[in-house]
Design an enzyme around this catalytic site. Structure first.
Site, PDB file in Angstrom:
ATOM      1  N   GLN A 212      -8.031  19.611   9.708  1.00 13.66           N
ATOM      2  CA  GLN A 212      -6.868  18.801  10.062  1.00 13.66           C
ATOM      3  C   GLN A 212      -7.294  17.355  10.277  1.00 13.66           C
ATOM      4  O   GLN A 212      -8.293  17.110  10.955  1.00 13.66           O
ATOM      5  CB  GLN A 212      -6.234  19.348  11.335  1.00 13.66           C
TER       6      GLN A 212
ATOM      7  N   CYS B  23      -7.912  -0.352   7.722  1.00 12.92           N
ATOM      8  CA  CYS B  23      -6.752   0.523   7.641  1.00 12.92           C
ATOM      9  C   CYS B  23      -6.447   0.974   9.063  1.00 12.92           C
ATOM     10  O   CYS B  23      -7.288   1.582   9.719  1.00 12.92           O
ATOM     11  CB  CYS B  23      -7.051   1.726   6.757  1.00 12.92           C
TER      12      CYS B  23
ATOM     13  N   CYS C 153       5.172  21.866   7.202  1.00 12.53           N
ATOM     14  CA  CYS C 153       5.002  20.437   6.953  1.00 12.53           C
ATOM     15  C   CYS C 153       6.113  19.910   6.046  1.00 12.53           C
ATOM     16  O   CYS C 153       6.015  18.801   5.530  1.00 12.53           O
ATOM     17  CB  CYS C 153       3.616  20.128   6.403  1.00 12.53           C
TER      18      CYS C 153
ATOM     19  N   CYS D  32       0.825  -1.203   0.000  1.00 10.85           N
ATOM     20  CA  CYS D  32       0.000   0.000   0.000  1.00 10.85           C
ATOM     21  C   CYS D  32       0.863   1.259   0.000  1.00 10.85           C
ATOM     22  O   CYS D  32       1.889   1.320   0.667  1.00 10.85           O
ATOM     23  CB  CYS D  32      -0.903  -0.013   1.231  1.00 10.85           C
TER      24      CYS D  32
ATOM     25  N   GLU E 253      -5.630  33.928   3.569  1.00  8.54           N
ATOM     26  CA  GLU E 253      -5.703  32.599   2.956  1.00  8.54           C
ATOM     27  C   GLU E 253      -6.119  32.777   1.499  1.00  8.54           C
ATOM     28  O   GLU E 253      -6.985  33.588   1.188  1.00  8.54           O
ATOM     29  CB  GLU E 253      -6.720  31.748   3.741  1.00  8.54           C
TER      30      GLU E 253
ATOM     31  N   ASP F 121       1.790  29.281   8.434  1.00 13.37           N
ATOM     32  CA  ASP F 121       1.656  27.831   8.256  1.00 13.37           C
ATOM     33  C   ASP F 121       1.511  27.527   6.760  1.00 13.37           C
ATOM     34  O   ASP F 121       0.462  27.104   6.294  1.00 13.37           O
ATOM     35  CB  ASP F 121       0.411  27.372   9.045  1.00 13.37           C
TER      36      ASP F 121
ATOM     37  N   CYS G 269       1.224   4.136   3.999  1.00 14.79           N
ATOM     38  CA  CYS G 269       2.187   4.264   5.103  1.00 14.79           C
ATOM     39  C   CYS G 269       3.596   3.890   4.646  1.00 14.79           C
ATOM     40  O   CYS G 269       3.765   3.094   3.732  1.00 14.79           O
ATOM     41  CB  CYS G 269       1.808   3.329   6.250  1.00 14.79           C
TER      42      CYS G 269
END
Ligand code: SAH
Length: 445
Positions: free
Chosen positions: A282, A158, A403, A78, A332, A376, A81
């Site tokens: 989120q 999952c 991120c 998969c 934004e 962010d 992950c």
């Protein structure tokens, strides 16, 4: 490059940016999903792309003590992950080290990086599942796409998704089979249900199911919905989203509420949010709350402060800090996110917040004064124009939430002359994956 089908033997010495084990062998670089640093293994070369060979594990000769049995049966196949085989403390160490390396090699700074803050239970955390449904060997399946492909790996459970969603998707597949409702087949352009999207609320007992269909109506729709409701009484709303286009975009424009109010409500740090099928929210609310609270403790906010929440999404960070400052300006670029943010602020009766739909780099250059900045940005980071404006405005405190450690470290380069790095704190928002979230607190020199 190594030929496809070649068998090599090598030792894993590091991890790639996407969490694959890396082997160096006679000037060749081989990326192997699921291989752990220190392990020696036979590797089958599957394909090459831009100078890198990709292989899979055939046999491990020396097994790492950090290897664990993956909870998921399809962990290697998969594409979801990367770290199911690596013990959780080691996953956190990997993330901390990635951030350290980014600062060391990109910012040329030897800063202290705190240990990555992980989850107590690093499984079943995702509040949103979005899965294609397909028919394979006459069986209706759902799952994720295989690594770098468009072939589905069927999954019944999952282990990073909410357990309630796993149960509901399995029930829907079964009811689809009973009702002979066909999953959509892209090649034959035939069938009804393309995707199932499920969103769960952490703080309220609310669950939304979105059935993405290829057509407006389908046979026995009402009965089908009634059975889904009956077998899954925890569902609070069901929406049909119609997407007739030949596209990779999951959701179409048109929607019809089949049951309930058409959205769910969840909260972050006590503030309520409406979440509809397309809202951004989120996906790990437990860690998000930890991160937002962390930001609030680092910023010594004053009732006289003007705070800019740049790249604000649906306004969550700004709203969580609004009661501590004079005013918040959120900027934004996505109009739909700004619309959601305005509604959320109104419903929570937050009055000292203003929402601007604009490019953050353009907007910040209009400002004359700023006390505190929270930024962010998306993975590609911020821009030189934005960061130059920050150096000009010189807010006394900055929180940079990132991120991507590499673009973070690049952007910090612009700020390091005028700012001291007070804290670098990674957070594990996405256990089992290679993604890393980092909070940096900067204070004006
Ligand atoms: N702060 C939010 C979301 C951050 S995600 C939260 O914590 O939930 C990054 C956001 O930046 C996205 O919502 C994206 O739409 C927005 N964005 C991307 N480019 C932008 C730009 N140039 N100007 C302003 N916002 C931008």
């Amino acid at each position: 490059m190594l030929k496809k089908g070649t068998l090599i033997k090598g030792k894993c010495t590091s991890y790639s940016n996407e969490g694959e084990g890396v082997i160096h062998l006679n000037k060749e670089v081989i990326f192997v999903k699921g291989l752990i640093v220190g392990e020696e293994a036979d590797i089958l070369i599957n394909y090459n792309r831009v100078g890198i060979n990709y292989g899979s594990i055939k046999k491990i000769h020396k097994i790492s003590k950090d290897r664990i049995q993956p909870k998921c049966k399809v962990a290697t196949a998969c594409g979801g992950c990367s770290f199911q085989s690596l013990s959780y403390p080691k996953q956190l160490e990997y993330k901390t080290n990635k951030v350290k390396d980014a600062f060391k090699y990109i910012s040329k700074l030897d800063v202290k990086v705190n240990d990555c803050i992980g989850m107590d239970e690093p499984y079943y955390y995702r509040n949103k599942i979005q899965t294609p449904v397909k028919k394979i060997n006459k069986k209706i399946v759902s799952g994720f796409y295989k690594v770098k492909s468009h072939n589905i790996v069927p999954i019944d459970e999952c282990v990073i998704e909410d357990k309630r969603s796993n149960k509901i998707i399995n029930s829907i597949k079964k009811i689809m089979a009973d009702f002979k409702i066909e999953p959509y087949d892209e090649d034959r352009r035939y069938g009804i249900i393309r995707h199932v999207l499920i969103r769960t609320s952490l703080h309220f007992n609310e669950i939304m199911v979105v059935l993405v269909t290829n057509c407006d109506s389908f046979p026995s729709r009402n009965n089908f919905i009634n059975i889904i409701k009956k077998e899954n009484p925890e569902i609070t709303t069901i929406v049909q989203n119609i997407n007739k286009r030949d596209t990779n975009v999951i959701l179409g424009e048109q929607e019809r509420i089949l049951f309930g109010k058409g959205y769910i409500v969840d909260s972050l740090c006590g503030i309520k949010f409406h979440i509809s099928s397309k809202s951004f929210f989120q996906i790990n609310p437990i860690q998000t709350e930890k991160l937002y609270r962390y930001i609030a403790t680092k910023l010594d906010l004053k009732k006289s402060d003007a705070l800019l929440d740049a790249y604000s999404g649906v306004g969550t960070i700004g709203m969580s800090l609004a009661n501590k400052v004079k005013e918040v300006i959120s900027v934004e670029i996505e109009r739909s996110a700004v619309k959601d943010a305005i509604r959320n602020a109104k419903e929570n009766n937050i009055k000292n917040i203003k929402f601007i739909c604009d490019d953050a780099s353009r907007y910040i250059n209009e400002l004359k004064e700023l006390d505190v900045l929270v930024m962010d940005p998306p993975r590609k980071g911020s821009t030189p124009e934005f960061l130059k404006a920050v150096n000009y405005l010189q807010p006394k405190n900055i929180i940079y939430v990132s991120c991507d450690p590499n673009t973070l470290a690049r952007d910090i380069n612009y700020l390091k002359d005028k700012y001291i790095i007070k804290v670098v704190q990674p957070f594990d928002m996405f256990p089992m994956t290679y993604h890393i979230e980092t909070v940096v607190h900067l204070v004006r020199r």
